[in-house]
Design a protein around this motif. Structure first.
Motif, PDB file in Angstrom:
ATOM      1  N   ARG A   1       0.932  -1.146   0.132  1.00  0.00           N
ATOM      2  CA  ARG A   1       0.415   0.224   0.031  1.00  0.00           C
ATOM      3  C   ARG A   1       0.838   0.905  -0.240  1.00  0.00           C
ATOM      4  NH1 ARG A   1      -3.042   3.285   3.179  1.00  0.00           N
ATOM      5  NH2 ARG A   1      -5.431   3.261   2.508  1.00  0.00           N
ATOM      6  N   LEU A   2       2.702   1.555   0.754  1.00  0.00           N
ATOM      7  CA  LEU A   2       3.015   2.692   1.117  1.00  0.00           C
ATOM      8  C   LEU A   2       3.622   2.742  -0.277  1.00  0.00           C
ATOM      9  CD1 LEU A   2       4.180   4.212   2.806  1.00  0.00           C
ATOM     10  CD2 LEU A   2       5.888   2.931   3.362  1.00  0.00           C
ATOM     11  N   ALA A   3       4.254   1.831  -1.289  1.00  0.00           N
ATOM     12  CA  ALA A   3       4.460   1.502  -2.564  1.00  0.00           C
ATOM     13  C   ALA A   3       3.830   2.250  -3.473  1.00  0.00           C
ATOM     14  CB  ALA A   3       4.966   0.133  -2.929  1.00  0.00           C
ATOM     15  N   SER A   4       2.207   1.859  -3.156  1.00  0.00           N
ATOM     16  CA  SER A   4       1.241   1.814  -4.223  1.00  0.00           C
ATOM     17  C   SER A   4       0.844   3.391  -3.990  1.00  0.00           C
ATOM     18  CB  SER A   4       0.412   1.700  -3.982  1.00  0.00           C
ATOM     19  OG  SER A   4       0.365   0.259  -4.274  1.00  0.00           O
ATOM     20  N   LEU A   5       1.014   4.164  -2.618  1.00  0.00           N
ATOM     21  CA  LEU A   5       0.616   5.355  -2.296  1.00  0.00           C
ATOM     22  C   LEU A   5       1.723   6.502  -3.103  1.00  0.00           C
ATOM     23  CD1 LEU A   5      -1.116   5.444   0.960  1.00  0.00           C
ATOM     24  CD2 LEU A   5      -2.164   5.062  -1.586  1.00  0.00           C
ATOM     25  N   THR A   6       2.836   6.151  -2.903  1.00  0.00           N
ATOM     26  CA  THR A   6       3.982   6.512  -3.189  1.00  0.00           C
ATOM     27  C   THR A   6       4.578   6.790  -4.262  1.00  0.00           C
ATOM     28  OG1 THR A   6       5.245   5.677  -1.240  1.00  0.00           O
ATOM     29  CG2 THR A   6       6.584   6.658  -3.454  1.00  0.00           C
ATOM     30  N   ALA A   7       3.936   5.719  -5.491  1.00  0.00           N
ATOM     31  CA  ALA A   7       3.306   6.024  -6.588  1.00  0.00           C
ATOM     32  C   ALA A   7       2.257   6.922  -7.274  1.00  0.00           C
ATOM     33  CB  ALA A   7       3.512   4.269  -7.783  1.00  0.00           C
ATOM     34  N   LEU A   8       1.608   6.792  -6.996  1.00  0.00           N
ATOM     35  CA  LEU A   8       0.527   7.385  -7.087  1.00  0.00           C
ATOM     36  C   LEU A   8       0.460   9.005  -7.002  1.00  0.00           C
ATOM     37  CD1 LEU A   8      -2.908   6.060  -5.003  1.00  0.00           C
ATOM     38  CD2 LEU A   8      -2.922   6.282  -7.329  1.00  0.00           C
ATOM     39  N   ARG A   9       0.865   9.802  -6.011  1.00  0.00           N
ATOM     40  CA  ARG A   9       1.436  10.983  -5.982  1.00  0.00           C
ATOM     41  C   ARG A   9       3.041  11.277  -6.303  1.00  0.00           C
ATOM     42  NH1 ARG A   9       3.507  10.224  -0.929  1.00  0.00           N
ATOM     43  NH2 ARG A   9       5.487  10.472  -1.372  1.00  0.00           N
ATOM     44  N   ARG A  10       4.399  10.309  -6.378  1.00  0.00           N
ATOM     45  CA  ARG A  10       5.357  10.736  -7.482  1.00  0.00           C
ATOM     46  C   ARG A  10       5.003  11.041  -8.957  1.00  0.00           C
ATOM     47  NH1 ARG A  10       9.449  10.433  -4.284  1.00  0.00           N
ATOM     48  NH2 ARG A  10      10.871  11.419  -5.713  1.00  0.00           N
ATOM     49  N   LEU A  11       3.997  10.150  -9.380  1.00  0.00           N
ATOM     50  CA  LEU A  11       3.538   9.792 -10.954  1.00  0.00           C
ATOM     51  C   LEU A  11       2.611  10.558 -11.356  1.00  0.00           C
ATOM     52  CD1 LEU A  11       4.956   6.039 -11.379  1.00  0.00           C
ATOM     53  CD2 LEU A  11       6.152   7.994 -11.236  1.00  0.00           C
ATOM     54  N   GLN A  12       2.134  10.939 -10.525  1.00  0.00           N
ATOM     55  CA  GLN A  12       0.912  11.748 -10.332  1.00  0.00           C
ATOM     56  C   GLN A  12      -0.490  10.478 -11.277  1.00  0.00           C
ATOM     57  OE1 GLN A  12       0.846  15.571 -12.053  1.00  0.00           O
ATOM     58  NE2 GLN A  12       2.759  16.618 -10.587  1.00  0.00           N
ATOM     59  N   LEU A  13      -1.145   9.474 -10.512  1.00  0.00           N
ATOM     60  CA  LEU A  13      -1.262   8.526 -11.482  1.00  0.00           C
ATOM     61  C   LEU A  13      -2.871   8.680 -11.528  1.00  0.00           C
ATOM     62  CD1 LEU A  13       0.570   5.616 -10.488  1.00  0.00           C
ATOM     63  CD2 LEU A  13       0.483   6.762 -12.807  1.00  0.00           C
ATOM     64  N   ASP A  14      -4.132   8.237 -12.043  1.00  0.00           N
ATOM     65  CA  ASP A  14      -4.947   7.922 -11.223  1.00  0.00           C
ATOM     66  C   ASP A  14      -5.672   6.918 -10.913  1.00  0.00           C
ATOM     67  OD1 ASP A  14      -5.944  10.583 -13.423  1.00  0.00           O
ATOM     68  OD2 ASP A  14      -4.647   9.457 -15.261  1.00  0.00           O
ATOM     69  N   ARG A  15      -5.167   6.057 -11.085  1.00  0.00           N
ATOM     70  CA  ARG A  15      -5.362   4.911 -10.493  1.00  0.00           C
ATOM     71  C   ARG A  15      -4.274   3.915 -10.951  1.00  0.00           C
ATOM     72  NH1 ARG A  15     -10.795   5.380 -10.063  1.00  0.00           N
ATOM     73  NH2 ARG A  15     -10.763   4.163  -8.814  1.00  0.00           N
ATOM     74  N   ILE A  16      -4.050   2.928  -9.906  1.00  0.00           N
ATOM     75  CA  ILE A  16      -2.868   1.603  -9.603  1.00  0.00           C
ATOM     76  C   ILE A  16      -4.434   0.841  -9.084  1.00  0.00           C
ATOM     77  CG2 ILE A  16      -1.897   0.736  -8.117  1.00  0.00           C
ATOM     78  CD1 ILE A  16      -0.121   3.230  -7.523  1.00  0.00           C
ATOM     79  N   TRP A  17      -3.891  -0.109 -10.516  1.00  0.00           N
ATOM     80  CA  TRP A  17      -4.377  -1.751 -10.567  1.00  0.00           C
ATOM     81  C   TRP A  17      -3.234  -2.849 -10.007  1.00  0.00           C
ATOM     82  CZ3 TRP A  17      -6.111  -2.722 -16.465  1.00  0.00           C
ATOM     83  CH2 TRP A  17      -7.334  -1.149 -16.822  1.00  0.00           C
ATOM     84  N   TRP A  18      -3.683  -3.730  -8.869  1.00  0.00           N
ATOM     85  CA  TRP A  18      -2.857  -4.387  -8.292  1.00  0.00           C
ATOM     86  C   TRP A  18      -3.319  -5.782  -8.914  1.00  0.00           C
ATOM     87  CZ3 TRP A  18      -3.154  -4.278  -1.889  1.00  0.00           C
ATOM     88  CH2 TRP A  18      -2.431  -3.388  -0.980  1.00  0.00           C
ATOM     89  N   LEU A  19      -2.910  -6.253  -9.772  1.00  0.00           N
ATOM     90  CA  LEU A  19      -2.252  -7.623 -10.491  1.00  0.00           C
ATOM     91  C   LEU A  19      -2.537  -8.939  -9.788  1.00  0.00           C
ATOM     92  CD1 LEU A  19      -0.884  -6.627 -13.840  1.00  0.00           C
ATOM     93  CD2 LEU A  19      -3.576  -5.906 -13.193  1.00  0.00           C
ATOM     94  N   VAL A  20      -3.158  -9.842  -8.974  1.00  0.00           N
ATOM     95  CA  VAL A  20      -3.011 -10.752  -7.919  1.00  0.00           C
ATOM     96  C   VAL A  20      -3.152 -12.131  -9.521  1.00  0.00           C
ATOM     97  CG1 VAL A  20      -4.157 -11.951  -6.126  1.00  0.00           C
ATOM     98  CG2 VAL A  20      -4.095  -8.991  -6.173  1.00  0.00           C
ATOM     99  N   THR A  21      -1.886 -12.297  -9.079  1.00  0.00           N
ATOM    100  CA  THR A  21      -1.937 -13.441 -10.137  1.00  0.00           C
ATOM    101  C   THR A  21      -1.753 -14.291  -9.683  1.00  0.00           C
ATOM    102  OG1 THR A  21       0.280 -15.002 -11.664  1.00  0.00           O
ATOM    103  CG2 THR A  21       0.801 -14.058  -9.419  1.00  0.00           C
ATOM    104  N   PRO A  22      -2.534 -15.852 -10.600  1.00  0.00           N
ATOM    105  CA  PRO A  22      -2.976 -17.069  -9.993  1.00  0.00           C
ATOM    106  C   PRO A  22      -1.732 -17.663  -9.465  1.00  0.00           C
ATOM    107  CG  PRO A  22      -3.679 -16.674 -12.658  1.00  0.00           C
ATOM    108  CD  PRO A  22      -2.668 -14.912 -11.902  1.00  0.00           C
ATOM    109  N   GLY A  23      -0.514 -17.665 -10.426  1.00  0.00           N
ATOM    110  CA  GLY A  23       0.965 -17.795  -9.915  1.00  0.00           C
ATOM    111  C   GLY A  23       2.080 -17.374 -10.195  1.00  0.00           C
ATOM    112  N   ASN A  24       3.189 -17.510  -9.721  1.00  0.00           N
ATOM    113  CA  ASN A  24       4.565 -16.538 -10.873  1.00  0.00           C
ATOM    114  C   ASN A  24       4.684 -17.503 -10.943  1.00  0.00           C
ATOM    115  OD1 ASN A  24       6.973 -15.458 -10.246  1.00  0.00           O
ATOM    116  ND2 ASN A  24       6.663 -14.320  -8.752  1.00  0.00           N
ATOM    117  N   PRO A  25       5.298 -17.680 -12.620  1.00  0.00           N
ATOM    118  CA  PRO A  25       6.598 -18.759 -12.721  1.00  0.00           C
ATOM    119  C   PRO A  25       7.991 -18.656 -12.358  1.00  0.00           C
ATOM    120  CG  PRO A  25       5.928 -17.497 -14.447  1.00  0.00           C
ATOM    121  CD  PRO A  25       5.255 -16.257 -12.983  1.00  0.00           C
TER     122      PRO A  25
END
Length: 203
Positions: A32-56
């Motif tokens: 969450r902290l990383a996402s809020l940092t990115a939202l603010r510093r990159l001036q993003l409209d949104r962030i999508w958390w892509l929860v993967t079924p599995g990591n290769p």
């Protein structure tokens, strides 16, 4: 797990959207902290958390069900501009490069930014088609404790070095033609999914 979890979150041409992928096993306040940092510093409209079924690149034998991880991630995210989605299960993509190609096809005109922690940059050269990913969309690397130096000394960082933009120009990243990337420093969380699994006796 509802069908809402497996659909594309709201989007529109011209929006700047960060893509933050991972197993989220479990999601925690560091995500969450990383996402809020990115939202603010990159001036993003949104962030999508892509929860993967599995990591290769990981052993998925002990990975909790996708629905369980999605529900927990939504509880942790708890932010109007962070969307949690299991869209990879719908797309049936296994590798990040395939997921990003599919999202770009389905979301024309959206300015996507791939977001990763510095610990992931350290091993980025092991990802399938990692150079293709870098050419597909800009990348924002969020500093994580214990991986700053290994990330910057990594093969991927060396290859990407010519396209790094100054941190004080981070807000321009979403509309910069890739390859382009920025390394964001700031408040860091010591939490990690690996540590939390060990504390819970799940590793």
């Amino acid at each position: 797990m509802t069908s809402e979890h497996l659909r594309l979150p709201p989007h529109a041409p011209g929006l700047c959207i960060g893509l933050f992928g991972g197993s989220f096993n479990p999601a925690h306040d560091g995500h969450r902290l990383a996402s809020l940092t990115a939202l603010r510093r990159l001036q993003l409209d949104r962030i999508w958390w892509l929860v993967t079924p599995g990591n290769p690149l990981k052993d998925n034998a002990k990975l909790p069900p996708l629905g369980e991880r999605l529900r927990q991630a939504r509880d942790i995210a708890a932010h109007a501009r962070i969307n949690v989605t299991g869209i990879e299960a719908t797309l049936r993509t296994r590798y990040t490069a395939d997921t990003l190609r599919a999202l770009k096809r389905r979301c024309p005109g959206v300015n996507f930014v791939w977001i990763m922690g510095s610990d992931n940059l350290a091993g980025f050269h092991r990802w399938a088609e990692w150079r293709t990913i870098a050419r597909m969309m800009p990348i924002a690397v969020i500093d994580r404790p214990g991986s700053t130096h290994s990330a910057m000394a990594s093969p991927a960082a060396n290859w990407l070095s010519r396209w790094r933009i100054p941190e004080n120009q981070a807000a321009s990243l979403p509309r910069t033609r890739p390859p382009a990337w920025v390394f964001l420093h700031g408040k860091r969380s010591t939490l990690s999914s690996t540590m939390l699994r060990r504390q819970a006796g799940r590793d």
